[in-house]
Design an enzyme around this catalytic site. Structure first.
Site, PDB file in Angstrom:
ATOM      1  N   ASN A   7      39.311  42.108 103.449  1.00 58.63           N
ATOM      2  CA  ASN A   7      39.167  41.722 102.188  1.00 58.63           C
ATOM      3  C   ASN A   7      39.366  42.826 101.364  1.00 58.63           C
ATOM      4  OD1 ASN A   7      38.630  40.830  99.367  1.00 58.63           O
ATOM      5  ND2 ASN A   7      36.535  39.954 100.108  1.00 58.63           N
ATOM      6  N   ARG A  81      42.095  37.712 103.015  1.00 51.83           N
ATOM      7  CA  ARG A  81      41.594  37.093 101.729  1.00 51.83           C
ATOM      8  C   ARG A  81      42.865  37.532 100.664  1.00 51.83           C
ATOM      9  NH1 ARG A  81      37.137  37.907  97.239  1.00 51.83           N
ATOM     10  NH2 ARG A  81      37.327  35.986  96.341  1.00 51.83           N
ATOM     11  N   HIS A 170      36.899  30.759  94.561  1.00 53.94           N
ATOM     12  CA  HIS A 170      35.976  30.261  95.555  1.00 53.94           C
ATOM     13  C   HIS A 170      36.296  29.177  96.618  1.00 53.94           C
ATOM     14  CE1 HIS A 170      32.728  32.080  92.502  1.00 53.94           C
ATOM     15  NE2 HIS A 170      33.326  32.957  93.194  1.00 53.94           N
ATOM     16  N   ARG A 231      30.364  37.186  82.856  1.00 52.39           N
ATOM     17  CA  ARG A 231      31.463  36.248  82.418  1.00 52.39           C
ATOM     18  C   ARG A 231      30.881  35.081  81.611  1.00 52.39           C
ATOM     19  NH1 ARG A 231      34.470  35.274  87.675  1.00 52.39           N
ATOM     20  NH2 ARG A 231      34.958  37.381  88.242  1.00 52.39           N
ATOM     21  N   GLU A 377      32.633  33.334 104.137  1.00 53.55           N
ATOM     22  CA  GLU A 377      34.242  33.413 103.840  1.00 53.55           C
ATOM     23  C   GLU A 377      34.888  33.962 104.987  1.00 53.55           C
ATOM     24  OE1 GLU A 377      32.861  34.331 100.050  1.00 53.55           O
ATOM     25  OE2 GLU A 377      34.441  33.586  99.170  1.00 53.55           O
TER      26      GLU A 377
END
Ligand code: ADP
Length: 607
Positions: A7, A81, A170, A231, A377
């Site tokens: 990743n 990823r 996601h 955010r 993940e």
């Protein structure tokens, strides 16, 4: 299978080697501050200075050390990823030069993420040229969003020009935790309506029906939806206009919405642990942050329950979802109307991690189960890579033939409705048998009358069923003026109706009109040979005269009562220019490729 997972972020690299079958981690490594002066590589207990190393240089050092730390055995594949798959990638894909170019092209949609992802791919392919490299996309799980969920209500010419649509992010996590939750409940995911809440630094919610995502809160970018660490999530677009008129430019708005808002903007802190502690000490900003954060999640859960028509499982994951009993408590307050009843004690105790990957926190009698799941993940990526490798290995598998049948529009009638249309006590007259045992095309015909038009001479199929069902094509829908959902046979809830006209009477159906979901009837024995299971979705490629076509989303239906046959409707057959010489290949969930020769059956409308 032993798989390396990489990743690559803009300034960090995380990598590990794990056993895809049982999820065992054999070694991990990371690089911090890539491209800066103080770049550091950590493998196990070892820390190595790599001053100024870029992604390529860092991975050249990292990968051999990682493999050595895992015992020195070669890996079977590397899973990467990749944040954005653009419009093109709706599933994991084996990487070649063309795939690299497509990932590069999608960089316009994810300028901060795809370039480092790609740098990692290129470097790893150089270091390990002889193993399969597989890209797993964050956006891919949301390729199934229906148009009504993925489109923004802006001029569509503009949307197409700038690829403005909701991609969702996601996805690897939502897919993994939904599957894990289904296993924890001892259910088949295809029977469940799941709302999963990934609450970490970035936060998103997804509505998952039968294993397929149908809604998600992140949009064209990861900025939409929930309140996140820094955010804003959803915001009135008019605010941006007001700020622009006051001198804010794109850079300033980017900084404001992505890096200065969310929990940080509300409370001055972005870490949920700090916010919970400050709120407990009476800090008003922190209390506000908790309230706004939890309210927004609740709002989405309620909205998605409406989208799904009910919820069977509510899943919490991510750093906050896995650890914060307080947030879970607040989100689950007054959820009884959904049948979701939190057990406060279980919630207080629950902290999901690799040792405790899933914990049910609802009360025993809760109709909707509430589950905390540790997301993984890396394992999801490793499994995707392993599955794709196995598919390649089986590409030369034996060839099996599936006959292909084209279903024209037709009607199944209940005993009662048959009587209303043809007269009481009427029985259908079989004209010829159909391929599925016991089924027949009857001589009887009816007319379909919709708000816009009428179609006469529509064949009735027998024998009678418990419920009347009308199966039409999309083209028929336009003629009739009805909007029929794509459904498996028998699934007519909330479908529209129309009027049926027979020789003895008329019948106004309140529901029952569907566009048949293309499907394969298969016996358990054949299903085993093909390596598919009931309700699998597979792809079928038709090799026809100049109009080759791949049908995705083909539903597999397994029953002893069936005989092997694939059914498509007339629109689908016409689109693929199906004729007696056409051939089709079946992919089973990316595992097999097999050739299928078709035969045509059923009535095709003339003209
Ligand atoms: P990322 O989205 O970057 O993968 P994580 O999933 O690790 O992030 O989530 C990070 C968030 O989880 C942070 O806000 C952190 O405060 C929160 N978190 C971690 N542990 C706890 C805890 N025990 N209680 C509350 N929040 C926690």
């Amino acid at each position: 299978m032993r798989i390396a997972v990489i990743n690559c972020g803009s300034s960090s690299i995380k990598a590990c080697i794990l056993e895809s079958a049982d999820g065992r981690r054999l070694a991990s490594a990371s690089v911090e501050r890539v491209g800066e002066l103080a770049t550091v590589l950590s493998v196990g207990q070892q820390s190595i200075a790599l001053d100024g190393a870029d992604h390529r240089a860092a991975l050249q050092r990292l990968l051999p050390l990682l493999i050595e730390a895992a015992g020195g055995q070669a890996v079977a594949a590397v899973g990467h990823r990749v944040v954005h798959g653009g419009e093109q990638f709706d599933r994991p894909v084996r990487i070649d030069d063309t795939v690299e170019q497509a990932i590069e092209a999608a960089a316009a949609l994810a300028p901060l993420h795809n370039p480092p992802n790609l740098a990692g791919i290129r470097a790893a392919r150089e270091v390990l040229p002889d193993v399969a490299h597989v890209a797993v996309f964050d956006t891919a799980f949301f390729a199934t969003l229906p148009r009504r969920a993925s489109r923004y209500a802006i001029p569509q010419v503009l949307a197409e020009k700038y690829q403005i649509k909701r991609f969702g992010f996601h996805g690897t996590s939502h897919r993994y935790v939904a599957q894990r939750a289904a296993s924890a409940l001892g259910s088949d995911i295809r029977d469940l309506r799941i709302i999963s809440c990934h609450l970490g630094n970035g936060c998103s919610v997804a509505a998952i029906e039968g294993g397929r995502a149908i809604e998600t809160s992140m949009g064209m970018t990861p900025l939409e939806g929930l309140v996140m660490g820094s955010r804003s999530g959803d915001i009135d677009a008019g605010i941006l206009l007001a700020l622009m008129r006051d001198g804010y430019d794109a850079e300033a708005l980017d900084a404001l919405l992505n890096r200065q808002s969310g929990l940080l903007g509300l409370s001055g802190k972005r870490d949920m642990r700090d916010i919970e502690a400050a709120a407990a000490d009476g800090d008003d900003g922190a209390r506000l942050a908790l309230a706004v954060f939890a309210h927004r999640v609740r709002k989405y859960v309620g909205a998605y329950a409406a989208v799904l028509g009910g919820v069977d499982a509510l899943v919490f994951t991510g750093g906050i979802g896995q650890n914060s009993a307080l947030i879970r408590h607040r989100v689950c307050q007054r959820m009884e109307f959904l049948g979701a009843r939190l057990c406060e004690e279980r919630n207080r105790q629950a902290r999901a991690d690799h040792q405790h990957p899933d914990l049910i926190i609802s009360q025993d009698h809760s109709r909707c189960q509430i589950i905390v799941v540790a997301t993984d993940e890396e394992l999801a990526i490793a499994r995707d890579a392993a599955q794709l490798c196995a598919a390649a290995a089986m590409a030369d598998a034996e060839q099996l033939a599936i006959p292909l049948a084209v279903s024209a529009r037709h009607v199944h009638l209940s005993e009662r409705d048959l009587g209303m249309l043809f007269g009481e006590g009427y029985t259908l007259t079989p004209e010829r048998p159909l391929s599925q045992p016991g089924q027949f095309a009857a001589q009887e015909r009816v007319s379909l009358v919709g708000p816009r038009g009428r179609i006469d001479g529509v064949r009735v199929l027998g024998p009678t069923r418990s419920q009347t069902q009308v199966e039409i094509s999309r083209t028929d829908e336009f003629r009739l003026g009805v909007d029929a959902p794509v459904r498996a046979s028998g699934d007519v809830d909330n479908s529209p109706g129309l009027t049926l006209v027979g020789p003895a009477g008329e019948l106004a159906l309140s529901c029952g009109v569907i566009c048949a979901w293309r499907h394969i009837h298969i016996t358990p024995k054949d299903a085993k040979r093909f390596g598919v299971r009931d309700r699998d979705l597979v792809s079928v490629a038709v090799d026809s005269a100049g109009r080759d076509l791949i049908f995705g989303d083909v539903l597999v239906r397994v029953s002893e009562r069936f005989s092997l046959e694939m059914h498509i409707d007339t629109d689908e057959a016409n689109a693929a220019e199906i004729d007696g010489e056409s051939q089709a290949c079946l992919w089973s969930a990316g595992r097999d490729v097999r050739l299928v020769r078709r035969t045509v059956a059923g009535d095709r409308p003339k003209g």
